[in-house]
Scaffold this motif. Structure first.
Motif, PDB file in Angstrom:
ATOM      1  N   LEU A 236     -55.400  38.733   5.688  1.00  0.00           N
ATOM      2  CA  LEU A 236     -53.994  39.042   5.429  1.00  0.00           C
ATOM      3  C   LEU A 236     -53.844  40.319   4.613  1.00  0.00           C
ATOM      4  O   LEU A 236     -54.617  40.565   3.688  1.00  0.00           O
ATOM      5  N   ASP A 237     -52.843  41.121   4.956  1.00  0.00           N
ATOM      6  CA  ASP A 237     -52.428  42.203   4.066  1.00  0.00           C
ATOM      7  C   ASP A 237     -50.945  42.058   3.715  1.00  0.00           C
ATOM      8  O   ASP A 237     -50.400  42.859   2.963  1.00  0.00           O
TER       9      ASP A 237
ATOM     10  N   ARG B  80     -51.373  45.870   2.106  1.00  0.00           N
ATOM     11  CA  ARG B  80     -50.590  46.805   2.920  1.00  0.00           C
ATOM     12  C   ARG B  80     -50.174  48.017   2.107  1.00  0.00           C
ATOM     13  O   ARG B  80     -50.059  49.126   2.635  1.00  0.00           O
ATOM     14  N   ALA B  81     -49.935  47.818   0.807  1.00  0.00           N
ATOM     15  CA  ALA B  81     -49.509  48.909  -0.068  1.00  0.00           C
ATOM     16  C   ALA B  81     -50.547  49.134  -1.160  1.00  0.00           C
ATOM     17  O   ALA B  81     -51.238  48.203  -1.580  1.00  0.00           O
TER      18      ALA B  81
ATOM     19  N   ARG C 226     -50.454  50.479   6.932  1.00  0.00           N
ATOM     20  CA  ARG C 226     -49.845  50.351   8.261  1.00  0.00           C
ATOM     21  C   ARG C 226     -48.354  50.132   8.080  1.00  0.00           C
ATOM     22  O   ARG C 226     -47.867  49.812   6.997  1.00  0.00           O
ATOM     23  N   GLY C 227     -47.619  50.288   9.168  1.00  0.00           N
ATOM     24  CA  GLY C 227     -46.189  50.022   9.143  1.00  0.00           C
ATOM     25  C   GLY C 227     -45.388  51.088   8.423  1.00  0.00           C
ATOM     26  O   GLY C 227     -45.915  52.083   7.917  1.00  0.00           O
ATOM     27  N   ALA C 228     -44.084  50.857   8.367  1.00  0.00           N
ATOM     28  CA  ALA C 228     -43.176  51.813   7.733  1.00  0.00           C
ATOM     29  C   ALA C 228     -43.373  51.809   6.226  1.00  0.00           C
ATOM     30  O   ALA C 228     -43.663  50.769   5.628  1.00  0.00           O
ATOM     31  N   PRO C 229     -43.237  52.978   5.588  1.00  0.00           N
ATOM     32  CA  PRO C 229     -43.352  53.028   4.129  1.00  0.00           C
ATOM     33  C   PRO C 229     -42.201  52.283   3.458  1.00  0.00           C
ATOM     34  O   PRO C 229     -41.145  52.079   4.055  1.00  0.00           O
ATOM     35  N   GLY C 230     -42.427  51.896   2.234  1.00  0.00           N
ATOM     36  CA  GLY C 230     -41.419  51.155   1.481  1.00  0.00           C
ATOM     37  C   GLY C 230     -41.838  49.708   1.295  1.00  0.00           C
ATOM     38  O   GLY C 230     -42.246  49.043   2.256  1.00  0.00           O
TER      39      GLY C 230
ATOM     40  N   VAL D 137     -50.001  44.253  -2.712  1.00  0.00           N
ATOM     41  CA  VAL D 137     -50.176  45.584  -3.281  1.00  0.00           C
ATOM     42  C   VAL D 137     -51.512  45.644  -4.026  1.00  0.00           C
ATOM     43  O   VAL D 137     -51.790  44.790  -4.878  1.00  0.00           O
ATOM     44  N   SER D 138     -52.321  46.626  -3.697  1.00  0.00           N
ATOM     45  CA  SER D 138     -53.546  46.898  -4.444  1.00  0.00           C
ATOM     46  C   SER D 138     -53.220  47.941  -5.509  1.00  0.00           C
ATOM     47  O   SER D 138     -52.832  49.070  -5.185  1.00  0.00           O
TER      48      SER D 138
END
Length: 231
Positions: A50-51, A178-179, A191-195, A202-203
């Motif tokens: 999972l991210d 993911r972030a 990946r995906g849209a920013p924001g 979040v790392s």
């Protein structure tokens, strides 16, 4: 970044790890859920990778790797705000300061598995991967009385053997991100849209910037959630 066992001086090791885990390599296989992982003649469900967490709650999840950064300001922030952060610990890095992490755990931080020695697992034989993951399970259980359910592979690198070994060690989810909050305070996305959006993992590779990150989270109408409660 290191591939075998070696232990440089603390400052050098901290610098290497704080930059190394930020270099997300991406999965070697697609995220999985519920696929069997062969182990000892039995089928065990492979842990999902999972991210991002599917949730209707307006929460994001803050994660910190290795245990190299022990900034007292972060400790105070976690205590004062009751932040339910997740710390993925590597024994050779965090081990000398497990007392520090016991204090963080006492104020709400979750301690999870990031291997014994921070080796890149992808491509290693099963025995080596299992030793890295199960070995850290044993260390954390001996020191804190807990057996982590969550595992983050160093550098985000894993393969099907990693999932098999993780399942055999009692891991129920492999957690990527993911972030990422970088050293210059920027938020980048794998990946995906920013924001930031609800459910993002979040790392935080710049722990000193956590307070600024919290302001940005709140500006988006989000809050910090406890990752374990959503997995």
């Amino acid at each position: 970044m290191r591939r075998g066992r070696f232990r440089p001086a603390g400052a050098v090791l901290a610098a290497l790890l704080l930059t190394g885990c930020a270099q997300f390599a991406g999965p070697a296989v697609p995220p999985t859920a519920g696929k069997p992982a062969r182990a000892g003649g039995q089928d065990r469900a492979a842990p999902p990778v999972l991210d991002h967490v599917r949730t209707t709650d307006r929460v994001v999840f803050l994660t910190y790797d290795d245990g190299a950064d022990r900034d007292p300001r972060l400790t105070a922030l976690i205590r004062e705000r009751g932040l339910p952060v997740t710390l993925f610990l590597t024994d050779t890095v965090a081990g000398p300061a497990y007392g520090h992490f016991a204090r963080l755990r006492s104020v709400g931080a979750s301690l999870q598995n990031h291997t014994l020695d921070h080796r890149s697992l992808r491509g290693l034989p099963y025995a080596g991967q299992r030793a890295e993951i199960c070995g850290q399970q044993t260390k954390l259980h001996a020191r804190f009385g807990v057996r982590p359910r969550l595992f983050r592979p160093p550098y985000g690198r894993y393969d099907p053997t990693t999932l098999r070994a993780a399942a055999d060690c009692g891991i129920t989810a492999v957690v990527l991100w993911r972030a990422e909050l970088t050293a210059d305070g920027a938020l980048t996305y794998t990946r995906g849209a920013p924001g930031l959006r609800p459910g993002d993992i979040v790392s935080v590779t710049a722990p000193a910037r956590t307070e600024d990150l919290l302001r940005r989270i709140e500006e988006r109408g989000l809050r910090v959630g406890r990752l374990e409660d959503h997995l």
